[in-house]
Each structure stands twice: as structure tokens, then as C-alpha cells.
Design a protein around this motif. Structure first.
Motif: not given
Length: 315
Positions: A25, A29, A251, A254, A266, A270
Motif C-alpha cells: 500500500w 501510494n 485503491n 487501500n 489506515l 496515511g
């Protein structure tokens, strides 16, 4: 849908699987942001609308494969024309936010782009109040002060500040917040709610159809130029394909990280992701940074962390 590992296997492989998922992830990202910057700025492919179109076409294809064939998430069928129009509206706002973010990367360093993007909670709170007339607790609004103040400080101390790039980045951030608020309003009934994988599967084709004429009209001969670049440098084609695939995996991962951890995890990840992206981009692109700019970004990140905590406590 069955979990990737059975309950008997979970104790042995669960932590390793979750760690791998979080790593992928993070990589996807940060990777898509850095590749966007490289293509649009360093490489000289100055067509952000067409690049976003490639992202949406990849998301359309790969999300269908993931949901319909690989059963990553149970497929949810649209139940009415009204629901389709709601999702179409979200799809257009979604693609406008991505286009704005990509356009801003032509003019702004990733570090400043991430600082501005971190103000999403501010726009979400303001738009939610204006559109639903439902306010948050006073502590939640107080935490937004450092979020905005930090970006003001970062803007003043940014050596590579570009007004048009800043406007596009702010617009993208506001559009991202608008999509979040509208999604909560338009798809509020239990019968219309979709998980993120199904929502992307329906939004991405709408976004692609919307972007196709925009790219052809606003970015003259972009298809011919792209084909010529691919013939001259086959690496460019691989960059474009890999970049478009990464846009989908952002996506997908996520969704999977949320499923196998929690929304709170998350949020924490983030917050840290933006800081990691800033550090990595500075090392790669060697863009100049100032103490004032980094101080402003740090203040914004602290504000976002406090905002998320205030929201969590208010629930």
C-alpha cells in the motif's frame, strides 16, 4: 468473501500478510505520486489530462477483473437509474480531483503538493457543514487551525511556489473532500451503499468517458505524441503502463488494508505516508526546501493527527 487465510493459519501468517499488505500500500501510494511527477515534470510528458485518462482506463479494466473474476469483493449491482446518475456525478468529481492533482505536479514539488493535500480534513469539515448543516464538536474545528496555518506557512516558505500549480492543488484537494461528503449524502441509504471496489468499478468508466473528449480537445494531438514517444523510447510505454496500473493498486490496497486492519490504522498510516513521500521525493528530485516550508508542513500533519483523534473521540 473468504479471508485470504483460514482461521487456523491466521496466527502463523496474519502478521506477515498484514505487514506485506501495508508495504505494498505504501509503495503503490508513494510510487504513483513520484511516477506522476517524473512523467509530467522530469520526463517532459506534459499531458496531465491524458495521463489521468490512462489511470481511469486501467482502473476500469482492473477493477472489473478484481471484482467480477477474482472476487476480491462481492459484486454489487446498480439498482436504479437514479443510483447510476449519483455514481456518475461522483465519478466526474473524482476524476476532476485526480486531474487537478496531476496538473499541480507539473508546477509544484511533491513535498509542497503533499502539504497542500493534507488540508483535506479542513475542506471536508467545511463542505459537510455547508451541505448538511450538521456541525462537529468545537474541539474538532479547533484542530483545523494548525492544518490551515501550516499550509499558509509552508506556502510562504516554499522556494518553488507556483500560483497556478497551487490553485490546481487546492482545487484538487477541495474536490476530493467534496466527493467524500457527496458520497455520504448521495449513497446514504443501505440499498445504495457500495464498497470502495464496486464504487471504483462504476466510477472509473464514467470518468474515462468524461476525460476522453477533454484530453483530445485540450491537449492537441496527445494520442499521436504518445505513440511517437512510445516508438522512440519503449521505456516510456512501460512507465505509462506501470503508472496506470499503480493508480489502480492504490485503491485496491487501500480497500484491503482497511479490511484486514481498521479505519483507524489506515488514518495513522496515511498521516505517516505523506511524510515518507515528502522525504523520498526530496532525495529523488533534489527540489530545494526551506526550514519554514518544512515547519509549516509539520504543523499541518500535527493538525491532521489531532483532527483524526478529535473525530474518533466524538463518535
Amino acid at each position: 468473501m473468504k479471508a485470504p487465510f483460514s482461521s487456523m493459519q491466521a496466527p502463523k501468517y496474519g502478521s506477515f500478510f498484514t505487514f506485506g499488505l501495508i508495504t505494498i500500500w505504501y509503495s503503490s501510494n508513494i510510487g504513483v505520486i513520484l511516477l506522476n511527477k517524473y512523467l509530467l515534470s522530469s520526463y517532459g510528458f506534459k499531458y496531465p489530462i491524458f495521463l489521468t485518462l490512462c489511470h481511469m482506463m486501467a482502473c476500469s479494466l482492473l477493477s472489473y477483473v478484481a471484482v467480477a473474476w477474482l472476487k476480491v469483493a462481492p459484486i454489487q449491482h446498480l439498482k436504479s437509474q437514479k443510483q447510476f446518475f449519483k455514481i456518475s456525478a461522483l465519478g466526474i468529481i473524482f476524476c476532476l480531483s485526480v486531474v487537478g492533482g496531476n496538473v499541480s505536479l507539473k508546477y509544484l514539488p511533491v513535498s509542497f503538493n503533499q502539504a497542500v493535500g493534507a488540508t483535506t480534513p479542513f475542506f471536508t469539515a467545511v463542505l459537510a457543514y455547508l451541505m448538511t448543516l450538521k456541525g462537529e464538536g468545537w474541539l474538532t474545528y479547533v484542530t483545523l487551525v494548525p492544518v490551515v496555518t501550516g499550509v499558509v506557512i509552508a506556502s510562504g516558505g516554499e522556494p518553488s511556489f507556483h500560483l497556478f500549480g497551487f490553485i490546481m492543488c487546492i482545487s484538487a484537494t477541495a474536490a476530493r473532500a467534496l466527493k467524500t461528503v457527496l458520497q455520504g449524502i448521495l449513497l446514504s441509504s443501505e440499498g445504495e451503499k457500495l464498497n470502495s471496489m464496486n464504487l471504483l468499478m462504476y466510477m472509473a468508466p464514467v470518468a474515462a468517458i468524461f476525460l476522453l473528449p477533454a484530453a483530445l480537445i485540450m491537449e492537441k494531438d496527445v494520442v499521436g505524441i504518445t505513440i511517437a514517444l512510445a516508438r522512440q523510447d519503449v521505456e516510456f510505454l512501460w512507465y505509462l503502463m506501470f503508472n496506470s496500473s499503480l493508480a489502480y493498486f492504490v485503491n485496491l490496497t487501500n480497500f484491503l488494508v482497511t479490511k484486514h486492519t481498521s479505519a483507524l490504522t489506515l488514518q495513522v498510516l496515511g498521516n505517516a505516508k505523506g511524510a515518507v513521500a515528502v522525504v523520498v521525493s526530496i532525495f529523488i528530485f533534489r527540489n530545494p526546501v526551506s526550514v519554514t516550508g518544512m515547519a509549516g508542513y509539520t504543523l499541518t500533519v500535527i493538525g491532521v493527527i489531532l483532527y483524526n483523534e478529535a473525530k474518533r473521540q466524538s463518535k
